[in-house]
Structures are given as structure tokens and as C-alpha cells.
Write a protein that holds these residues in place. Structure first.
Motif, short mmCIF file in Angstrom:
data_model
loop_
_atom_site.label_atom_id
_atom_site.label_comp_id
_atom_site.label_asym_id
_atom_site.label_seq_id
_atom_site.Cartn_x
_atom_site.Cartn_y
_atom_site.Cartn_z
N ILE A 1 0.84 -1.21 0.00
CA ILE A 1 0.00 0.00 0.00
C ILE A 1 0.87 1.25 0.00
O ILE A 1 0.53 2.26 -0.64
N LEU A 2 2.02 1.20 0.68
CA LEU A 2 2.93 2.35 0.66
C LEU A 2 3.53 2.54 -0.73
O LEU A 2 3.73 3.68 -1.18
N LEU A 3 3.79 1.45 -1.41
CA LEU A 3 4.28 1.55 -2.80
C LEU A 3 3.20 2.12 -3.71
O LEU A 3 3.49 2.92 -4.61
N HIS B 1 1.52 6.82 -6.87
CA HIS B 1 0.39 7.67 -7.23
C HIS B 1 0.78 9.15 -7.08
O HIS B 1 0.02 10.02 -7.51
N LEU B 2 1.94 9.40 -6.48
CA LEU B 2 2.49 10.75 -6.46
C LEU B 2 3.10 11.01 -7.83
O LEU B 2 4.08 10.36 -8.21
N GLY C 1 6.39 9.18 -9.71
CA GLY C 1 6.19 8.33 -10.88
C GLY C 1 6.90 8.84 -12.11
O GLY C 1 7.47 8.07 -12.89
N ASP C 2 6.90 10.18 -12.30
CA ASP C 2 7.56 10.77 -13.45
C ASP C 2 9.09 10.77 -13.31
O ASP C 2 9.82 10.68 -14.29
N LYS D 1 8.63 2.62 -11.27
CA LYS D 1 7.17 2.54 -11.26
C LYS D 1 6.70 1.31 -12.04
O LYS D 1 5.80 0.59 -11.59
N GLN D 2 7.33 1.06 -13.17
CA GLN D 2 6.96 -0.09 -13.98
C GLN D 2 7.24 -1.40 -13.23
O GLN D 2 6.44 -2.34 -13.29
N VAL D 3 8.36 -1.43 -12.52
CA VAL D 3 8.71 -2.62 -11.74
C VAL D 3 7.67 -2.85 -10.64
O VAL D 3 7.15 -3.96 -10.47
#
Length: 315
Positions: free
Chosen positions: A16-18, A23-24, A28-29, A35-37
Motif C-alpha cells: 500500500i505504501l508503494l 500515485h504521487l 512516478g515521473d 514505477k513499472q517494476v
């Protein structure tokens, strides 16, 4: 009855922390490959755990009450998110929101993190209906086939649930129905960390609906179990407490994910973004738990979650 497993709570905490972290938008950018991993294993693992802990050996009324208290918070939060997306400049912005579009998003194509609850409700109902009075009629294999075919049809015909979500949920069901203990199937292993590192080096493995994605999910869980085994007791208690409240974090984290966006500029002197991530996570967890405690205090939890208190005491 499924016995509560501390290690599962720890896994839920990390996942859930991930979810909140990526989602930030800034995180993510900044770290697209990471993020893909993470997206390869964290939601699949959640569905697998959900399939494992789901209880279907109960009367219809009792089961439907459980579904109801997933449905009520889903309807409230997804409705709110859809309305918010109609006037805020977010990535899932909905221009010219109409009643038809609202119902389509709410019932068939949810947006935001609440799609997980939507899919879980569907999987749970089909699982229960397929296994009702299982011991009196049909074999385990036939029940699993019925559940798989039904969910597959729903996915392919209506497109309201992904095949990957179904796959991992049913894998969790298979583990549970085979009477295999979770910690017997997922082995705590330091070697898993090395295997995980090798697997994620190849982008073709970063697809949850492939053998590579399945293996990455298994290795991620095994790696985290190894880390849990060396955690000091106070940290284990802390992480387990968070893991027991993933529903609260899933429901309310979008509020704080939006609120912390201005902190990106304020904390830009730390260029890796890790300070922003740490502060954002603290605000998210504290804020979500604060809402949960307030709902308990005001007596609202009974109407939203079907229980007097959604926030459990520290054990």
C-alpha cells in the motif's frame, strides 16, 4: 477460519505504501522504470492475498454483509472521485460530466485507486457463488473452473475487470483451497532478492500477465518475507499496524496525494525526491488514520464500514 498472519500484514503495508508512492505524480515521473517494476508485482500480490484470505465457508447473508461493507465505501469514494475529476485538472480529468458518464464510471469503468475494490467485489461474489456448498457438490477443480470461466467471460465480454487481476486472485484461492499455508507456499529467501534483481533487469518481464511477471511477484513476496524476519520488534509492530488498515489508506490517500503536490517545489532543494516522498508518505498515513479515527469518534464508521471502529488498537 483463516488465521491472521503478521507477515501478510507486513506485505500489505509495503504494497500500500508503494501504491501511494507511485500515485504521487512527481515520483512516478522521476522514476518511471521503478514505477513499472512496482506495478508488475504490488497489485498482483494484493489480489493474491485477497484470494487467499477471502472466507467463503459462511452463510449467504454473512458473506453478502462482507460484500456490502466493501460496496458502501466504494460507492461513496468512487462517486466523490468522479465528481472531483470533473473539475480538477488531474490526469483522469472528465470533461463535461453527465449522468450517463457518471454511472458508467461508477458501475463499469471506475477511475482512481478504487478500481481495486470494484474488481475485488466482482471476484469475491463469483468465488462465493462458485464454491457455495462446495463440499456437498462438485470437486475443487470443477468449482475453480466455474469461477475461472465466469470471471473470464465477465472480463472479455464486458471488460470491467482485467484478466491479470482474475489470475492472481484465483491463484490466492488455489493456495487457500489446497490447504497450503501462505508461508509454506511463499518461502522467506535471501536468494529471492538476487533473483528479483535479475528478473527486473529485463523490461520484457515487467508485465504482470506473463510468466516473468508471475515470477517477479513471487520473488518480491519471498524477498520481503526475508526482510521481515530481521526487523526489530518495534518496526514489525509498526508496519503490521499499517498493514491492518490498508482499506483506510486506499480510500483516503487520494485526498492527501493531491494536497502534498505543492511540497514538490518547497522541497526541490533535495533533488532525488526522496525527502518529498518521505514527507508525503508521513502526511498520507497520518492523514488517512486521522480520518479513520475521526469517523470512529463521530460514530460514522458503523454506516460506512459496518463496524463501530475501523481503526484497531495497536497490538
Amino acid at each position: 477460519m483463516v488465521k491472521r498472519v503478521d507477515e501478510i500484514d507486513f506485505l500489505k503495508c509495503i504494497f500500500i505504501l508503494l501504491m501511494i508512492s507511485f500515485h504521487l505524480v512527481y515520483i512516478g515521473d522521476t522514476y518511471p522504470y521503478a514505477k513499472q517494476v512496482v506495478y508488475t508485482f504490488h497489485i498482483p500480490a494484493f489480489f493474491m492475498i485477497s484470494g487467499y484470505v477471502m472466507k467463503v465457508d459462511k452463510p449467504v447473508i454473512g458473506f453478502m454483509k462482507n460484500v456490502l461493507w466493501l460496496l458502501v465505501p466504494y460507492l461513496i469514494m468512487e462517486s466523490s472521485y468522479i465528481l472531483m475529476a470533473s473539475f480538477l485538472p488531474i490526469r483522469e480529468h472528465i470533461p463535461n460530466l453527465s449522468f450517463e458518464v457518471f454511472l458508467e464510471k461508477l458501475l463499469f469503468k471506475p477511475i482512481g485507486p478504487y478500481w481495486y475494490l470494484h474488481s475485488l467485489i466482482i471476484c469475491s461474489i463469483v468465488y462465493f457463488m462458485s464454491f457455495i456448498r462446495y463440499k456437498d457438490s462438485g470437486t475443487l477443480v470443477s468449482r475453480l473452473v466455474i469461477a475461472s470461466v465466469t470471471l473470464g467471460f465477465i472480463s472479455l465480454y464486458w471488460g470491467i475487470i482485467s484478466l491479470s487481476s482474475i489470475l492472481y486472485f484465483l491463484l490466492g484461492v488455489c493456495i487457500r483451497q489446497s490447504s497450503t499455508e501462505f508461508l509454506s507456499f511463499f518461502k522467506s529467501s535471501w536468494l529471492a532478492i538476487a533473483g528479483f534483481a535479475v528478473m527486473i533487469m529485463f523490461p520484457e518481464n515487467l508485465d504482470r500477465f506473463t510468466l516473468g511477471g508471475l515470477l517477479i511477484t513471487y520473488l518480491a513476496v519471498s524477498s520481503l518475507l526475508a526482510l521481515y524476519s530481521i526487523l526489530p520488534r518495534f518496526l514489525a509492530v509498526f508496519f503490521n499496524y499499517i498493514g491492518r488498515h490498508t482499506l483506510v489508506l486506499l480510500l483516503f490517500s487520494p485526498i492527501f496525494t493531491a494536497l502534498v503536490k505543492p511540497l514538490v517545489g518547497f522541497l526541490s532543494f533535495e533533488q532525488t525526491g526522496m525527502l518529498f516522498l518521505l514527507v508525503a508518505l508521513i502526511i498520507n498515513v497520518a492523514g488517512c488514520f486521522g480520518i479513520g479515527l475521526l469517523m470512529d469518534y463521530l460514530g460514522i464508521s458503523s454506516f460506512v464500514f459496518g463496524k463501530k471502529k475501523i481503526m484497531q488498537s495497536v497490538k
